[in-house]
Design a protein around this motif. Sequence first.
Motif, PDB file in Angstrom:
ATOM      1  N   VAL A 166      57.516 -62.848  59.385  1.00 11.32           N
ATOM      2  CA  VAL A 166      57.933 -64.021  58.603  1.00 11.32           C
ATOM      3  C   VAL A 166      59.280 -63.764  57.942  1.00 11.32           C
ATOM      4  CG1 VAL A 166      57.401 -65.411  56.571  1.00 11.32           C
ATOM      5  CG2 VAL A 166      55.605 -64.929  58.236  1.00 11.32           C
ATOM      6  N   SER A 167      59.464 -62.555  57.397  1.00 10.03           N
ATOM      7  CA  SER A 167      60.737 -62.216  56.761  1.00 10.03           C
ATOM      8  C   SER A 167      61.886 -62.289  57.757  1.00 10.03           C
ATOM      9  CB  SER A 167      60.651 -60.818  56.146  1.00 10.03           C
ATOM     10  OG  SER A 167      61.895 -60.413  55.627  1.00 10.03           O
ATOM     11  N   LEU A 168      61.673 -61.737  58.938  1.00 15.14           N
ATOM     12  CA  LEU A 168      62.714 -61.773  59.972  1.00 15.14           C
ATOM     13  C   LEU A 168      63.009 -63.198  60.409  1.00 15.14           C
ATOM     14  CD1 LEU A 168      61.539 -58.766  62.170  1.00 15.14           C
ATOM     15  CD2 LEU A 168      63.665 -58.880  60.852  1.00 15.14           C
ATOM     16  N   LEU A 169      61.962 -63.996  60.538  1.00  9.78           N
ATOM     17  CA  LEU A 169      62.144 -65.372  60.981  1.00  9.78           C
ATOM     18  C   LEU A 169      62.937 -66.182  59.964  1.00  9.78           C
ATOM     19  CD1 LEU A 169      61.585 -67.496  63.105  1.00  9.78           C
ATOM     20  CD2 LEU A 169      59.328 -67.867  62.073  1.00  9.78           C
ATOM     21  N   LEU A 170      62.652 -65.979  58.677  1.00 14.22           N
ATOM     22  CA  LEU A 170      63.406 -66.677  57.631  1.00 14.22           C
ATOM     23  C   LEU A 170      64.875 -66.246  57.651  1.00 14.22           C
ATOM     24  CD1 LEU A 170      60.853 -66.603  54.678  1.00 14.22           C
ATOM     25  CD2 LEU A 170      61.752 -68.647  55.801  1.00 14.22           C
ATOM     26  N   GLN A 171      65.119 -64.953  57.805  1.00 12.12           N
ATOM     27  CA  GLN A 171      66.507 -64.477  57.893  1.00 12.12           C
ATOM     28  C   GLN A 171      67.212 -65.113  59.078  1.00 12.12           C
ATOM     29  OE1 GLN A 171      67.110 -60.121  57.447  1.00 12.12           O
ATOM     30  NE2 GLN A 171      64.945 -60.049  56.896  1.00 12.12           N
ATOM     31  N   PHE A 172      66.521 -65.194  60.196  1.00  9.67           N
ATOM     32  CA  PHE A 172      67.099 -65.746  61.407  1.00  9.67           C
ATOM     33  C   PHE A 172      67.480 -67.212  61.214  1.00  9.67           C
ATOM     34  CE2 PHE A 172      66.934 -67.831  65.502  1.00  9.67           C
ATOM     35  CZ  PHE A 172      67.604 -66.952  66.335  1.00  9.67           C
ATOM     36  N   SER A 212      56.530 -56.622  65.318  1.00  8.81           N
ATOM     37  CA  SER A 212      57.156 -57.721  64.565  1.00  8.81           C
ATOM     38  C   SER A 212      58.270 -58.370  65.373  1.00  8.81           C
ATOM     39  CB  SER A 212      57.707 -57.203  63.232  1.00  8.81           C
ATOM     40  OG  SER A 212      56.682 -56.670  62.429  1.00  8.81           O
ATOM     41  N   TYR A 213      59.130 -57.538  65.964  1.00 10.33           N
ATOM     42  CA  TYR A 213      60.226 -58.076  66.743  1.00 10.33           C
ATOM     43  C   TYR A 213      59.733 -58.722  68.033  1.00 10.33           C
ATOM     44  CZ  TYR A 213      63.826 -56.246  63.693  1.00 10.33           C
ATOM     45  OH  TYR A 213      64.644 -56.014  62.614  1.00 10.33           O
ATOM     46  N   GLY A 214      58.629 -58.194  68.580  1.00 12.01           N
ATOM     47  CA  GLY A 214      58.040 -58.834  69.752  1.00 12.01           C
ATOM     48  C   GLY A 214      57.531 -60.226  69.430  1.00 12.01           C
ATOM     49  N   LEU A 215      56.869 -60.383  68.254  1.00 10.76           N
ATOM     50  CA  LEU A 215      56.409 -61.708  67.820  1.00 10.76           C
ATOM     51  C   LEU A 215      57.589 -62.648  67.617  1.00 10.76           C
ATOM     52  CD1 LEU A 215      53.637 -60.764  65.208  1.00 10.76           C
ATOM     53  CD2 LEU A 215      53.287 -61.940  67.390  1.00 10.76           C
ATOM     54  N   LEU A 216      58.654 -62.123  66.996  1.00 11.12           N
ATOM     55  CA  LEU A 216      59.826 -62.954  66.733  1.00 11.12           C
ATOM     56  C   LEU A 216      60.471 -63.414  68.034  1.00 11.12           C
ATOM     57  CD1 LEU A 216      61.778 -64.136  64.647  1.00 11.12           C
ATOM     58  CD2 LEU A 216      63.070 -62.017  64.761  1.00 11.12           C
ATOM     59  N   LEU A 217      60.637 -62.503  68.961  1.00  5.84           N
ATOM     60  CA  LEU A 217      61.250 -62.861  70.239  1.00  5.84           C
ATOM     61  C   LEU A 217      60.399 -63.887  70.974  1.00  5.84           C
ATOM     62  CD1 LEU A 217      63.463 -62.441  72.329  1.00  5.84           C
ATOM     63  CD2 LEU A 217      62.151 -60.524  73.248  1.00  5.84           C
ATOM     64  N   LYS A 218      59.089 -63.706  70.969  1.00  6.12           N
ATOM     65  CA  LYS A 218      58.198 -64.651  71.624  1.00  6.12           C
ATOM     66  C   LYS A 218      58.276 -66.020  70.977  1.00  6.12           C
ATOM     67  CE  LYS A 218      53.322 -65.396  72.807  1.00  6.12           C
ATOM     68  NZ  LYS A 218      51.942 -64.833  72.709  1.00  6.12           N
ATOM     69  N   GLY A 219      58.232 -66.042  69.632  1.00  2.00           N
ATOM     70  CA  GLY A 219      58.295 -67.312  68.922  1.00  2.00           C
ATOM     71  C   GLY A 219      59.607 -68.035  69.132  1.00  2.00           C
ATOM     72  N   LEU A 220      60.702 -67.290  69.072  1.00  2.00           N
ATOM     73  CA  LEU A 220      62.016 -67.906  69.250  1.00  2.00           C
ATOM     74  C   LEU A 220      62.197 -68.425  70.666  1.00  2.00           C
ATOM     75  CD1 LEU A 220      64.233 -65.335  67.328  1.00  2.00           C
ATOM     76  CD2 LEU A 220      63.443 -67.561  66.533  1.00  2.00           C
ATOM     77  N   GLY A 224      62.677 -72.258  71.268  1.00  2.75           N
ATOM     78  CA  GLY A 224      64.067 -72.507  71.628  1.00  2.75           C
ATOM     79  C   GLY A 224      65.023 -72.410  70.467  1.00  2.75           C
ATOM     80  N   LEU A 225      64.704 -71.572  69.485  1.00  2.00           N
ATOM     81  CA  LEU A 225      65.535 -71.509  68.289  1.00  2.00           C
ATOM     82  C   LEU A 225      66.856 -70.784  68.502  1.00  2.00           C
ATOM     83  CD1 LEU A 225      63.016 -70.963  65.374  1.00  2.00           C
ATOM     84  CD2 LEU A 225      64.176 -73.038  66.075  1.00  2.00           C
ATOM     85  N   PHE A 226      67.028 -70.154  69.655  1.00  4.32           N
ATOM     86  CA  PHE A 226      68.349 -69.600  69.931  1.00  4.32           C
ATOM     87  C   PHE A 226      69.361 -70.721  70.133  1.00  4.32           C
ATOM     88  CE2 PHE A 226      66.173 -65.611  71.430  1.00  4.32           C
ATOM     89  CZ  PHE A 226      66.766 -64.793  70.485  1.00  4.32           C
ATOM     90  N   GLU A 227      68.863 -71.898  70.487  1.00  4.28           N
ATOM     91  CA  GLU A 227      69.758 -73.007  70.822  1.00  4.28           C
ATOM     92  C   GLU A 227      69.629 -74.186  69.876  1.00  4.28           C
ATOM     93  OE1 GLU A 227      71.805 -72.482  73.103  1.00  4.28           O
ATOM     94  OE2 GLU A 227      70.943 -70.767  74.142  1.00  4.28           O
ATOM     95  N   ILE A 228      68.453 -74.358  69.227  1.00  9.34           N
ATOM     96  CA  ILE A 228      68.162 -75.587  68.484  1.00  9.34           C
ATOM     97  C   ILE A 228      68.205 -75.325  66.993  1.00  9.34           C
ATOM     98  CG2 ILE A 228      66.473 -77.433  68.146  1.00  9.34           C
ATOM     99  CD1 ILE A 228      65.384 -76.811  70.916  1.00  9.34           C
ATOM    100  N   SER A 229      68.783 -76.253  66.242  1.00 15.22           N
ATOM    101  CA  SER A 229      68.885 -76.111  64.799  1.00 15.22           C
ATOM    102  C   SER A 229      67.662 -76.693  64.123  1.00 15.22           C
ATOM    103  CB  SER A 229      70.135 -76.846  64.287  1.00 15.22           C
ATOM    104  OG  SER A 229      69.958 -78.249  64.424  1.00 15.22           O
ATOM    105  N   ASN A 230      67.616 -76.566  62.767  1.00 16.07           N
ATOM    106  CA  ASN A 230      66.492 -77.094  62.000  1.00 16.07           C
ATOM    107  C   ASN A 230      66.355 -78.605  62.108  1.00 16.07           C
ATOM    108  OD1 ASN A 230      65.772 -74.590  61.113  1.00 16.07           O
ATOM    109  ND2 ASN A 230      66.921 -74.719  59.192  1.00 16.07           N
TER     110      ASN A 230
END
Length: 268
Positions: A166-172, A212-220, A224-230
């Motif tokens: 969750v912390s990593l996702l918020l930072q991202f 943690s990073y595996g979950l983040l990569l999977k979720g992103l 599609g959060l590498f490409e899509i904004s909030n």
Amino acid sequence: REHHFWVANDKWVAAAALQVEPDAIEKLIVAQQSDKTYGVLSPIHRSFDSNRLDEGFSNYLRVRSTPDFISDFILGGPRKDIYPTTFVNAAVWLVSRDCFCRVGLFDPIFPHYGEDDDYIDRVHGAGFRVGIVPGALANHARDNQAEGVDVKGMADFRSDVNREYVSLLLQFKRLGGSAPRKRLFFFRKMISSVFHDALMLDFPQMKKDLRSYGLLLKGLSVMGLFEISNEKMSFERCADPGVQSILGDELVFSLSWCGAAIVSLGVV
């Protein structure tokens, strides 16, 4: 509807885990109508037995988060109808229609924690304020304060891996910028963490970091959060009255992903 009342619907906790005083919703609505710059308002969160402030909520009353609140109540200063705050958790929120239409729903990429942090970021980004209404009261059960708690489930959600994710996702999400910049952030953080763990021979922590990073990569990747904004979470058609007739069940269903439910309210 002019207002949306959002309440926690934690699947680990019985339905009785949240109690709202009979006049609390009315007080929140009156406060929001008096100052429409507030997109999100919250009542005071008490413990489930009403004998003290909710432990988590009390952290949000510190001077850097909610200026003047403690001073006014302890030193007898004039009490405000609304106290602006940088953050209040989403156990009980009143969200204005304008705010909801511009900001939208919780982002379902969050498992349970962090979705309200992200939402408040987006509320501020949309130009709205967040406030606490001291005259409105609600009780919020945590952990084993109410019957029906799945202790193992709570422990799973509060695991080190989940909190780091969750912390990593918020930072991202707070990073902003282009997709290449986001990718650079992700891989730089991952390599730095794993290298530090290896250098310190902390292999248990390395295992947690890799998960943690595996979950983040999977979720992103899924979202599609590498490409899509909030902005993808907002409802641009909210201004269309015809949309109101089809939103109800869909909203409650969507928010159940993040442990919340909505009640749409008219003007009182």
